[in-house]
Every structure is written in structure tokens, then in C-alpha cells.
Design an enzyme around this catalytic site. Structure first.
Site, PDB file in Angstrom:
ATOM      1  N   THR A 147      22.850 -22.849   6.875  1.00 39.26           N
ATOM      2  CA  THR A 147      23.266 -21.682   6.101  1.00 39.26           C
ATOM      3  C   THR A 147      22.362 -20.506   6.410  1.00 39.26           C
ATOM      4  OG1 THR A 147      21.890 -22.485   4.307  1.00 39.26           O
ATOM      5  CG2 THR A 147      24.226 -22.995   4.185  1.00 39.26           C
ATOM      6  N   PRO A 148      22.848 -19.598   7.251  1.00 42.33           N
ATOM      7  CA  PRO A 148      22.057 -18.428   7.678  1.00 42.33           C
ATOM      8  C   PRO A 148      21.815 -17.465   6.534  1.00 42.33           C
ATOM      9  CG  PRO A 148      24.322 -18.204   8.412  1.00 42.33           C
ATOM     10  CD  PRO A 148      24.206 -19.562   7.774  1.00 42.33           C
ATOM     11  N   CYS A 149      20.955 -17.836   5.643  1.00 38.61           N
ATOM     12  CA  CYS A 149      20.694 -17.010   4.470  1.00 38.61           C
ATOM     13  C   CYS A 149      20.079 -15.669   4.858  1.00 38.61           C
ATOM     14  CB  CYS A 149      19.775 -17.754   3.507  1.00 38.61           C
ATOM     15  SG  CYS A 149      18.364 -18.518   4.302  1.00 38.61           S
ATOM     16  N   HIS A 150      19.523 -15.593   6.056  1.00 32.51           N
ATOM     17  CA  HIS A 150      18.920 -14.324   6.467  1.00 32.51           C
ATOM     18  C   HIS A 150      19.990 -13.294   6.797  1.00 32.51           C
ATOM     19  CE1 HIS A 150      19.482 -16.687  10.142  1.00 32.51           C
ATOM     20  NE2 HIS A 150      19.733 -15.534  10.712  1.00 32.51           N
ATOM     21  N   ARG A 151      21.241 -13.753   6.912  1.00 32.22           N
ATOM     22  CA  ARG A 151      22.329 -12.806   7.187  1.00 32.22           C
ATOM     23  C   ARG A 151      22.970 -12.319   5.897  1.00 32.22           C
ATOM     24  NH1 ARG A 151      25.213 -16.317  11.799  1.00 32.22           N
ATOM     25  NH2 ARG A 151      23.507 -16.314  13.289  1.00 32.22           N
TER      26      ARG A 151
END
Length: 104
Positions: A52-56
Site C-alpha cells: 500500500t503506497p501510503c506515500h502516494r
DNA sequence: AGCGTGACGAACT
DNA sequence: TAGTTCGCCACGC
């Protein structure tokens, strides 16, 4: 394991292509709910930071949000920059330019 | 079962 | 323009 709601949030995050970003509001819209808070809660509890690319996921203003200092927030920014997102330290230059909108 | 909290957002003062 | 308040929903206690 996560709840069904969580999975929906993660699924939305995975749809965000590299080089683009999305906001909590967009995800909320995709989930057809007005509770962006619930989205934030879900994202914060993501079991797989890599999956889960939470940085996006950023705030509607384009900044990084309350990202825990433990993960070093500037690292998140740098990561996005490497993906092609232009960021001024903590502010995305043109959010509309990189914002990813989910297909409904 | 009920109350408070939270990686938000928009409106108000 | 900036700081504060309320609303939204899921989750933990």
C-alpha cells in the site's frame, strides 16, 4: 487481517500509478463515503507499507500530512520525487497535475 | 452498547 | 491569511 473497508482503501491506493498521487478525499469519493477520516484511519493501519503506497496519499492541500516522524516524513517526499512527482519540500507544486482520479 | 480518538476536509471566525 | 470548529465514519476500549 484487515476489515473489508480497509481492503477497499488499500485497493484504491494500489490503483494509483507511479508518478501520481491521490488524496484522502479522492479515496473517500471512490469508496462513496464522506468519511475521509475513516480513510485516514484505514491508511494509517495499513499492514503492508510496500503493498500500500501510503506515500502516494497526501492531503487535499498537497502536503504530506501527519506522517509519523519515525518514518522520516522527508523520506516520503524524496520517494515521491524519485517517482516523478515534483514537490517543494513538503508542498506538491501542482497537485492537479499529479492527482489521480479514480474511474467511477 | 456507548464514548472517545484519528495519517482528513471544508466551512467559519 | 491563519487558527479554530464541526462533521464525517471506522475502530478500540
Amino acid at each position: 487481517m484487515s476489515t473489508a473497508f480497509q481492503k477497499r482503501v488499500y485497493s484504491a491506493q494500489k490503483k494509483v500509478p507511479r508518478g501520481s498521487v491521490t488524496t484522502y478525499g479522492m479515496i473517500a469519493q471512490y469508496l462513496n463515503t464522506n468519511a475521509v477520516r475513516a480513510v485516514g484511519t484505514a491508511v494509517s493501519k495499513n499492514p503492508d507499507s510496500l503493498n500500500t503506497p501510503c506515500h502516494r496519499v497526501v492531503l487535499s492541500k498537497g502536503n504530506d500530512g501527519d506522517y509519523p516522524a519515525e518514518f522520516t516524513s522527508h523520506r516520503k517526499i524524496k520517494l515521491l520525487q524519485e517517482e516523478g512527482t515534483e514537490i517543494d519540500n513538503v508542498l506538491i507544486i501542482d497537485l492537479k497535475r499529479y492527482l489521480y482520479t479514480f474511474k467511477q
